[in-house]
Design a protein around this motif. Structure first.
Motif, short mmCIF file in Angstrom:
data_model
loop_
_atom_site.label_atom_id
_atom_site.label_comp_id
_atom_site.label_asym_id
_atom_site.label_seq_id
_atom_site.Cartn_x
_atom_site.Cartn_y
_atom_site.Cartn_z
N ALA A 11 -4.38 81.31 -21.18
CA ALA A 11 -4.15 81.87 -19.84
C ALA A 11 -5.47 81.96 -19.07
O ALA A 11 -5.53 81.67 -17.87
CB ALA A 11 -3.52 83.25 -19.96
N THR A 12 -6.54 82.32 -19.77
CA THR A 12 -7.84 82.48 -19.12
C THR A 12 -8.40 81.13 -18.68
O THR A 12 -8.97 81.00 -17.58
CB THR A 12 -8.82 83.17 -20.09
OG1 THR A 12 -8.22 84.39 -20.51
CG2 THR A 12 -10.15 83.45 -19.43
N VAL A 13 -8.24 80.13 -19.52
CA VAL A 13 -8.75 78.81 -19.16
C VAL A 13 -7.96 78.25 -17.97
O VAL A 13 -8.54 77.70 -17.02
CB VAL A 13 -8.71 77.86 -20.38
CG1 VAL A 13 -9.06 76.43 -19.98
CG2 VAL A 13 -9.69 78.35 -21.45
N GLN A 14 -6.65 78.46 -17.98
CA GLN A 14 -5.84 78.01 -16.83
C GLN A 14 -6.28 78.71 -15.55
O GLN A 14 -6.42 78.10 -14.50
CB GLN A 14 -4.37 78.32 -17.08
CG GLN A 14 -3.67 77.22 -17.85
CD GLN A 14 -2.28 77.63 -18.31
OE1 GLN A 14 -1.75 78.66 -17.89
NE2 GLN A 14 -1.68 76.84 -19.19
N MET A 15 -6.48 80.01 -15.68
CA MET A 15 -6.93 80.80 -14.54
C MET A 15 -8.27 80.27 -14.02
O MET A 15 -8.47 80.06 -12.83
CB MET A 15 -7.10 82.24 -15.05
CG MET A 15 -7.04 83.32 -14.03
SD MET A 15 -7.20 84.91 -14.92
CE MET A 15 -5.70 85.71 -14.44
N SER A 16 -9.17 79.99 -14.95
CA SER A 16 -10.51 79.52 -14.58
C SER A 16 -10.43 78.17 -13.87
O SER A 16 -11.11 77.95 -12.86
CB SER A 16 -11.38 79.35 -15.83
OG SER A 16 -11.40 80.53 -16.57
N ASP A 43 -3.15 88.82 -15.04
CA ASP A 43 -2.10 88.18 -15.83
C ASP A 43 -2.05 88.95 -17.15
O ASP A 43 -3.02 88.91 -17.92
CB ASP A 43 -2.46 86.70 -16.06
CG ASP A 43 -1.31 85.93 -16.71
OD1 ASP A 43 -0.19 86.49 -16.80
OD2 ASP A 43 -1.53 84.78 -17.13
N LEU A 44 -0.98 89.69 -17.37
CA LEU A 44 -0.88 90.53 -18.57
C LEU A 44 0.19 89.97 -19.50
O LEU A 44 1.37 89.92 -19.13
CB LEU A 44 -0.56 91.98 -18.19
CG LEU A 44 -1.56 92.66 -17.24
CD1 LEU A 44 -1.18 94.13 -17.03
CD2 LEU A 44 -2.99 92.56 -17.75
N LEU A 45 -0.21 89.56 -20.68
CA LEU A 45 0.72 88.96 -21.63
C LEU A 45 1.40 90.04 -22.48
O LEU A 45 0.95 91.18 -22.53
CB LEU A 45 -0.02 87.98 -22.54
CG LEU A 45 -0.94 86.96 -21.83
CD1 LEU A 45 -1.56 86.01 -22.87
CD2 LEU A 45 -0.20 86.16 -20.78
#
Ligand code: GAL
Length: 358
Positions: A299-304, A329-331
């Motif tokens: 999720a973090t890489v996509q966000m980045s 974005d909270l999983l």
């Protein structure tokens, strides 16, 4: 539900503003060689952060970035100077899991001045305008899952009260408050009814927090609590927010005869650390909360990538960091006990059966 929809409207509004702060600029660097991402993690002493770091390096590198992964080893000054070094090296984006979420304001201001976008990872950085996005789990739900496990195991009944002691995480970690709030949502009615009793009387954050999530600190508080309140009385349950503390708590309990002359209390945890999962299989620790670090990294890489392309990343809510609503974005976390270890941790490939066998 209502709260969520309101949050989503806010997200929309906030995104338009924040997506521009660095993303477009960083995108200009394209074509000048590989862009780099600075990843500041808190400590190598817990396996979860090793897994977070490794997953992010793999994913960022597969997406064509270079990475600079550094661990501050729970020393705030080291983390600040590591982040400062990354800024000076000209990274395109920072991913930060704070050691102390309140002490990064200065260095993150430097990042903002250099137009480097900042993603808070797992732990929200508070008091800073420079945090652009937040990727984490539903941390209230983590606490609820821990407390619900205790309630299910103890079956609280005011006619036969059970004893419980509460432990919280580091007071400088915003997550600690969410975990405790979530747990208390579930426990408070049973404390009010007298079905659960905290014999030490220690229930507030300043009494139950554990600096730097340190297991030895938790164990030593437990020693004092047992000595002062449990001679001749059994302790039935321990709310522990993190596996590293849970294992130290269990060792202290075992030194007091729990697990031999009488059963261990029900002890919760978090992070599904390998040692704790083995302890669950051995019937010692009772529960943990699995937060799939691979998913958080993804999720973090996509966000980045979205931020660096000048686009709006996918966010699902906002988190208030005291000075702004940070799009987040909270999983979903997952409760794990002996009944679902196989399904949640082995079938998903997080651990192999051989690893769990030890
Ligand atoms: C928290 C994190 C937990 C646990 C703890 C101790 O911030 O959300 O999953 O890892 O730190 O490291």
């Amino acid at each position: 539900m209502l709260k969520k929809s309101f949050a989503l409207v806010l997200v929309g509004a906030t995104l338009v503003l924040t997506a521009c702060s660095g993303g477009a600029d960083a995108a200009e660097g394209e074509g000048e060689g590989k862009r780099s991402v600075g990843i500041a993690m808190p400590t190598t002493s817990s396996t979860r952060w090793l897994s977070d770091g490794a997953s992010m390096v793999d994913l960022f590198e597969a997406a064509g970035y270079t990475t600079d992964l550094q661990y501050g080893e729970d020393d705030v000054d080291s983390q600040v100077s590591q982040i400062r070094g990354m800024i000076e090296d000209g990274v395109s984006l920072l991913v930060v899991a704070a050691i102390d979420g309140q002490q990064l304001t200065g260095v993150l201001q430097q990042a903002e001045d250099a137009q480097i976008p900042v993603i808070a990872y797992d732990r929200l950085v508070v008091g800073s305008e420079a945090v652009d996005y937040y990727a984490s789990f539903d941390n209230l739900e983590v606490g609820r899952l821990q407390a619900q496990h205790l309630v299910d195991a103890l079956v609280p009944d005011p006619a036969s009260p059970k004893t419980i002691e509460l432990f919280a995480g580091s007071p400088d970690d915003n997550n600690s408050y969410a975990f405790l709030d979530g747990a208390m949502e579930v426990l408070q009615p049973h404390l009010d009814s007298g079905a659960l009793v905290v014999r030490s009387g220690q229930t507030s954050m300043d009494q139950i927090s554990t600096e730097r999530w340190d297991g030895a600190t938790a164990a030593s508080r437990l020693e004092s609590v047992l000595a002062a309140n449990y001679s001749g009385t059994r302790l039935d349950a321990v709310l522990s927010p993190y596996d590293g503390m849970s294992r130290a708590i269990i060792a202290a309990l075992q030194a007091h005869g729990y697990g031999s002359s009488q059963p261990l209390p029900v002890v919760t945890g978090q992070d599904a650390e390998l040692e704790s999962v083995r302890s669950i299989i051995a019937g010692e620790q009772s529960q943990t909360v699995f937060k799939d670090t691979r998913e958080l990294a993804r999720a973090t890489v996509q966000m980045s990538e979205a931020v660096l392309a000048g686009e709006e990343p996918v966010t699902t809510t906002v988190s208030d960091n005291d000075v702004k609503e940070v799009p987040a974005d909270l999983l979903e976390p997952v409760g794990v006990d002996a009944s679902n270890v196989q399904q949640v941790l082995v079938d998903s490939g997080y651990y192999t059966a051989e690893q769990l066998a030890g």
